[in-house]
Every structure is written in structure tokens, then in C-alpha cells.
Design a protein around this motif. Structure first.
Motif, PDB file in Angstrom:
ATOM      1  N   LEU A   1      12.712   4.313  -5.221  1.00 18.88           N
ATOM      2  CA  LEU A   1      13.673   5.042  -4.395  1.00 18.88           C
ATOM      3  C   LEU A   1      13.568   6.546  -4.620  1.00 18.88           C
ATOM      4  O   LEU A   1      13.657   7.337  -3.673  1.00 18.88           O
ATOM      5  CB  LEU A   1      15.106   4.573  -4.698  1.00 18.88           C
ATOM      6  CG  LEU A   1      15.481   3.172  -4.199  1.00 18.88           C
ATOM      7  CD1 LEU A   1      16.861   2.781  -4.717  1.00 18.88           C
ATOM      8  CD2 LEU A   1      15.454   3.113  -2.677  1.00 18.88           C
ATOM      9  N   ALA A   2      13.359   6.932  -5.882  1.00 22.08           N
ATOM     10  CA  ALA A   2      13.226   8.364  -6.198  1.00 22.08           C
ATOM     11  C   ALA A   2      11.989   8.940  -5.506  1.00 22.08           C
ATOM     12  O   ALA A   2      12.026  10.053  -4.959  1.00 22.08           O
ATOM     13  CB  ALA A   2      13.150   8.563  -7.711  1.00 22.08           C
ATOM     14  N   ARG A   3      10.889   8.192  -5.527  1.00 22.92           N
ATOM     15  CA  ARG A   3       9.671   8.672  -4.862  1.00 22.92           C
ATOM     16  C   ARG A   3       9.864   8.769  -3.354  1.00 22.92           C
ATOM     17  O   ARG A   3       9.267   9.622  -2.688  1.00 22.92           O
ATOM     18  CB  ARG A   3       8.490   7.747  -5.187  1.00 22.92           C
ATOM     19  CG  ARG A   3       8.042   7.808  -6.630  1.00 22.92           C
ATOM     20  CD  ARG A   3       6.650   7.210  -6.805  1.00 22.92           C
ATOM     21  NE  ARG A   3       6.574   5.806  -6.418  1.00 22.92           N
ATOM     22  CZ  ARG A   3       6.785   4.784  -7.245  1.00 22.92           C
ATOM     23  NH1 ARG A   3       7.113   5.012  -8.519  1.00 22.92           N
ATOM     24  NH2 ARG A   3       6.667   3.530  -6.812  1.00 22.92           N
ATOM     25  N   LEU A   4      10.712   7.887  -2.826  1.00 24.84           N
ATOM     26  CA  LEU A   4      10.991   7.911  -1.394  1.00 24.84           C
ATOM     27  C   LEU A   4      12.032   8.966  -1.024  1.00 24.84           C
ATOM     28  O   LEU A   4      12.305   9.178   0.162  1.00 24.84           O
ATOM     29  CB  LEU A   4      11.484   6.530  -0.928  1.00 24.84           C
ATOM     30  CG  LEU A   4      10.434   5.409  -0.910  1.00 24.84           C
ATOM     31  CD1 LEU A   4      11.096   4.062  -0.664  1.00 24.84           C
ATOM     32  CD2 LEU A   4       9.376   5.675   0.170  1.00 24.84           C
TER      33      LEU A   4
ATOM     34  N   GLN B   1       0.819  -1.213   0.000  1.00 29.16           N
ATOM     35  CA  GLN B   1       0.000   0.000   0.000  1.00 29.16           C
ATOM     36  C   GLN B   1       0.853   1.264   0.000  1.00 29.16           C
ATOM     37  O   GLN B   1       0.339   2.351  -0.269  1.00 29.16           O
ATOM     38  CB  GLN B   1      -0.932  -0.010   1.213  1.00 29.16           C
ATOM     39  CG  GLN B   1      -1.930  -1.168   1.184  1.00 29.16           C
ATOM     40  CD  GLN B   1      -2.882  -1.143   2.370  1.00 29.16           C
ATOM     41  OE1 GLN B   1      -2.623  -0.501   3.382  1.00 29.16           O
ATOM     42  NE2 GLN B   1      -4.011  -1.844   2.236  1.00 29.16           N
ATOM     43  N   THR B   2       2.132   1.125   0.294  1.00 27.95           N
ATOM     44  CA  THR B   2       3.039   2.276   0.288  1.00 27.95           C
ATOM     45  C   THR B   2       4.334   1.875  -0.408  1.00 27.95           C
ATOM     46  O   THR B   2       4.635   0.684  -0.578  1.00 27.95           O
ATOM     47  CB  THR B   2       3.380   2.734   1.723  1.00 27.95           C
ATOM     48  OG1 THR B   2       4.162   1.706   2.361  1.00 27.95           O
ATOM     49  CG2 THR B   2       2.119   3.003   2.536  1.00 27.95           C
TER      50      THR B   2
ATOM     51  N   LEU C   1       6.434  -1.522  -0.874  1.00 24.81           N
ATOM     52  CA  LEU C   1       6.695  -2.002  -2.227  1.00 24.81           C
ATOM     53  C   LEU C   1       8.173  -2.316  -2.447  1.00 24.81           C
ATOM     54  O   LEU C   1       8.521  -3.289  -3.127  1.00 24.81           O
ATOM     55  CB  LEU C   1       6.223  -0.955  -3.247  1.00 24.81           C
ATOM     56  CG  LEU C   1       6.465  -1.263  -4.729  1.00 24.81           C
ATOM     57  CD1 LEU C   1       5.737  -2.551  -5.124  1.00 24.81           C
ATOM     58  CD2 LEU C   1       5.985  -0.099  -5.591  1.00 24.81           C
ATOM     59  N   LEU C   2       9.051  -1.511  -1.879  1.00 30.71           N
ATOM     60  CA  LEU C   2      10.484  -1.637  -2.145  1.00 30.71           C
ATOM     61  C   LEU C   2      11.019  -3.040  -1.855  1.00 30.71           C
ATOM     62  O   LEU C   2      11.658  -3.646  -2.732  1.00 30.71           O
ATOM     63  CB  LEU C   2      11.263  -0.585  -1.356  1.00 30.71           C
ATOM     64  CG  LEU C   2      12.781  -0.574  -1.578  1.00 30.71           C
ATOM     65  CD1 LEU C   2      13.117  -0.287  -3.031  1.00 30.71           C
ATOM     66  CD2 LEU C   2      13.438   0.457  -0.655  1.00 30.71           C
ATOM     67  N   PRO C   3      10.808  -3.603  -0.656  1.00 30.42           N
ATOM     68  CA  PRO C   3      11.346  -4.948  -0.414  1.00 30.42           C
ATOM     69  C   PRO C   3      10.726  -6.019  -1.303  1.00 30.42           C
ATOM     70  O   PRO C   3      11.379  -7.014  -1.625  1.00 30.42           O
ATOM     71  CB  PRO C   3      11.034  -5.208   1.068  1.00 30.42           C
ATOM     72  CG  PRO C   3       9.951  -4.240   1.420  1.00 30.42           C
ATOM     73  CD  PRO C   3      10.157  -3.040   0.551  1.00 30.42           C
TER      74      PRO C   3
END
Length: 402
Positions: free
Chosen positions: A66-69, A30-31, A35-37
Motif C-alpha cells: 500500500l505504501a508503494r502504491l 507483475q505489479t 500483488l495486493l489482492p
């Protein structure tokens, strides 16, 4: 739950099932933090499956996440190396050379990462007949390697790549056998598959076929056990190369059949090109003009790969077909281009059959004098430490088993 399942399945060697688990985890995310892992787990599973298109795409997706984070490029980012690996194994042009050498040289990276970056730089150089890059990578880590444990897998792999391509070919056998042993003992299924195949490939490159083949049979069994058809194809390709180089054509034909079955079910452009080149080589060694005509008549995309070695082999294969069935249609410009590429790659190993093909094409174009000169000079550059069978006339091998 899906993430845990994915990790467990990767550990068991079940790459396809792990990919499905990580896909489920992605759908449930959901975030971007969740999503990353899931994306990173999917990359791990795809590497196990040798699904390099998916590795490349997922690495790009990871970069977007990563860019969005708001996360900048981190030190020792293994996924950056995975993206290069995928690009290389898809025969794409690498713009990573300077970046990889910079990472290998950087004091801000840890020792293991620097060695892995240097290894990837050397592999890229090897696939482009670019000794300068390989030596640059070696220079970056030469002093560092003196302080690394001799059984360090990363250090062994770098030494294996370096000596196979431009270093001392007589050092390869011991490095390959040790690397294979440690890969078996690693307990990691991907390391076992890739490690044994890389060791075997290095041995084939220097002509140590008898030492290479048991490793390849082992990787084939692992690939079949874990139901990883692309891993099976990759190992079969090295084994097939060994059979062709040794003139063991009945065994080579069996591997062609195995690969054809895999390609018919699931293949990318690279796998199709590799199989086409192998079938062309088989037609060449057997002087099977019927097979050559069949290959020539197949719907064929005029693909020029951006990596030098793959482009050379694929293009030379097409020229060899013309030598067999339509020598008057040969393009002098194309053969001249291949002569230039051959001059770059003749010292990198596995060029026995390619030398015969190129010399025959030159002879067809009336350039017999230069063809004979090239053939006389080849033993000076030949990488293999074993004699090989290809000491015969320009047209083909000295002897083969039919």
C-alpha cells in the motif's frame, strides 16, 4: 485463475490449498496492483488455517504494498484488525489499545467496523486482565449497540466477550448459544470454526461445560474434515481445559495425546507453551512427579510472554512443577510476581486450578497465612456460575476422576 481458485477453496474450507493458490497468484503478479489482492487473499486463507505468524507477516507485507502504491490508511480497514488478532493470538504485547478504542469511538467508521474494533479492544483487554480497556470499549459502542439488530454477529460477539470477562456472567449462556447458532448458519467455514469455538470458550469460562462440549466436538470434526490441524489444536485446547477444570483426567489425557501429535508435526512457540501448561496441569492434578520431572528436564526456553494472562499461566506452570519435585528451589520473587498477576486475573474465570497451584507455592515458602486468606477470598471473585470441583484443600481439587 489462481485468484479465483483461492476464493473457491476458501469457500470450501480448504485453507491449506487456498494458501497455495494465493501463493501462485503472488508469484504471477507483475505489479503491486496485481500483488495486493493476492496478499489479501492469502491473509484470508491463513486466518482459516489459524496460521497467525503468516497472517501477521502478510499484513506487514500488505502495508508495504500500500505504501508503494501511495495509498494512505483507509477507513474501515479490516486488515488492521486482522493484524491485531494475529498479534494477540501469538501472545504478543499489544500497543494497539488506544488505536482500537479510537476506531471504536470514531464517527468516520461504519457501525459494524466500530463494533469489531471494540470487540478486538475488549479481547486484548481480556488477555491482559485489563478490565479498564474492556469497559472503555463498551462505552464506545454502548449506544450504537442499541440500534443494531439483536442477531447481528458482530454485536453478539462483542456482548459475549464483554459479559464473559467483566459483565454479567449469567447473560453469557444465551449469548453463546445464539452466537453459535448464527455461526453455523453463516455458511462461512472460518466463521463456523471460530464462532463455535468462541462460544464454547465463553461457556467454559463461566463453568457451563455441558453446553460447551458439543460445540467443541463440532469444531473438532470441522477442523479434521477440512484438514486444518491448527484449528483442531485450538478447539482441543478449550476442550482439554474443560476436562481439567472438571477433573476428568482420562479424557484430558486423550486430548493431550491428540495435541502432542499435532505439535510434533507443526507447531509454533505458543502451541508448545499451551501444551506444556496443560501437561503440567495434568501432572499437578494427578500428583505425577515422574511426568513433572520429565517436563522439567525437557529443553525449556525461559519464555516470558508479553500478554499478562499467557505469561501468568506459563510461569505458574513452571512454579507448579517445582512445588511437585523441588519445592526448596522456589523463588520467592517469582511467586510474589505471580501473586500480583493473580490479583489482576482472579476474576476473569478459569482460575480454580491456578488458585490451588499458587496457594501451594505460597505455602511451600512459609506464607501459609496469606495462602489461606487468598483461598478464602477466591469464591468472592470466582467468575463461574457453576460450583466446580475445586473446593478442597490448598494442595489440589476436592475430587477428581482418575
Amino acid at each position: 485463475a489462481a485468484m479465483k481458485l483461492g476464493h473457491r477453496l476458501v469457500g470450501m474450507g480448504m485453507g491449506e490449498e487456498a494458501t497455495q493458490a494465493y501463493d501462485a497468484a503472488r508469484r504471477c503478479s507483475q505489479t503491486d496492483d496485481e500483488l495486493l489482492p493476492a496478499v489479501e487473499g492469502g491473509i484470508t486463507a491463513s486466518r482459516l488455517c489459524a496460521d497467525w505468524e503468516r497472517v501477521r507477516a502478510s499484513c506487514e507485507e500488505r502495508g508495504s504494498v500500500l505504501a508503494r502504491l501511495g495509498v494512505s490508511n483507509a477507513a474501515c480497514d479490516e486488515f488492521e484488525l486482522y493484524a491485531v488478532e494475529a498479534s494477540m493470538l501469538l501472545f504478543e504485547r499489544s500497543s494497539w489499545r488506544d488505536r482500537l478504542v479510537s476506531l471504536a469511538r470514531s464517527d468516520s467508521q461504519n457501525t459494524g467496523y466500530r463494533v469489531r474494533a471494540a470487540t478486538m479492544a475488549a479481547m486484548v483487554g481480556d488477555n491482559n486482565y485489563d478490565g479498564e480497556t474492556i469497559f472503555a470499549a463498551h462505552q464506545c459502542v454502548e449506544a450504537t449497540l442499541q440500534d443494531v439488530h439483536p442477531d447481528d454477529l458482530d454485536a453478539l460477539l462483542f456482548g459475549l466477550v464483554f459479559h464473559t470477562s467483566v459483565g454479567d456472567p449469567h447473560a453469557v449462556r444465551d449469548l453463546a448459544l445464539r452466537y453459535a447458532d448464527l455461526s453455523r448458519e453463516s455458511g462461512e467455514k472460518r466463521q463456523q470454526l471460530h464462532g463455535l469455538r468462541r462460544a464454547a470458550n465463553a461457556l467454559v469460562r463461566i463453568g457451563e461445560h455441558d453446553s460447551a462440549r458439543p460445540m467443541l466436538e463440532e469444531t473438532l470434526e470441522l477442523g479434521k474434515r477440512f484438514k486444518l490441524p491448527r484449528q483442531v489444536f485450538a478447539s482441543s485446547d478449550v476442550l482439554l481445559t474443560s476436562y481439567l477444570l472438571c477433573g476428568e483426567l482420562t479424557k484430558a489425557d486423550a486430548e493431550v495425546s491428540r495435541q502432542s501429535s499435532i505439535v510434533s508435526a507443526d507447531a509454533n512457540e505458543v502451541m508448545r507453551a499451551m501444551l506444556r501448561y496443560s501437561r503440567t496441569t495434568l501432572a499437578w492434578l494427578t500428583e505425577d512427579r515422574s511426568l513433572a520431572r520429565s517436563l522439567w528436564s525437557e529443553h525449556r526456553r525461559d519464555v516470558h510472554f508479553n500478554q499478562v494472562a499467557s505469561d501468568f499461566c506459563a510461569s505458574l506452570g513452571e512454579v507448579a512443577l517445582q512445588v511437585l519435585i523441588a519445592p526448596t528451589a522456589l523463588s520467592k520473587r517469582e511467586v510474589t510476581r505471580l501473586e500480583d498477576l493473580y490479583a489482576r486475573g482472579r476474576g476473569f474465570g478459569r482460575q480454580d486450578i491456578n488458585t490451588a497451584m499458587l496457594c501451594a507455592a505460597m505455602k511451600c515458602l512459609g506464607n501459609e497465612k496469606n495462602a489461606l486468606r487468598l483461598l478464602r477470598e477466591y469464591p468472592t471473585f470466582r467468575r463461574e456460575v457453576c460450583p466446580g470441583l475445586f473446593g478442597g484443600p490448598i494442595g489440589g481439587p476436592a475430587r477428581v476422576e482418575n
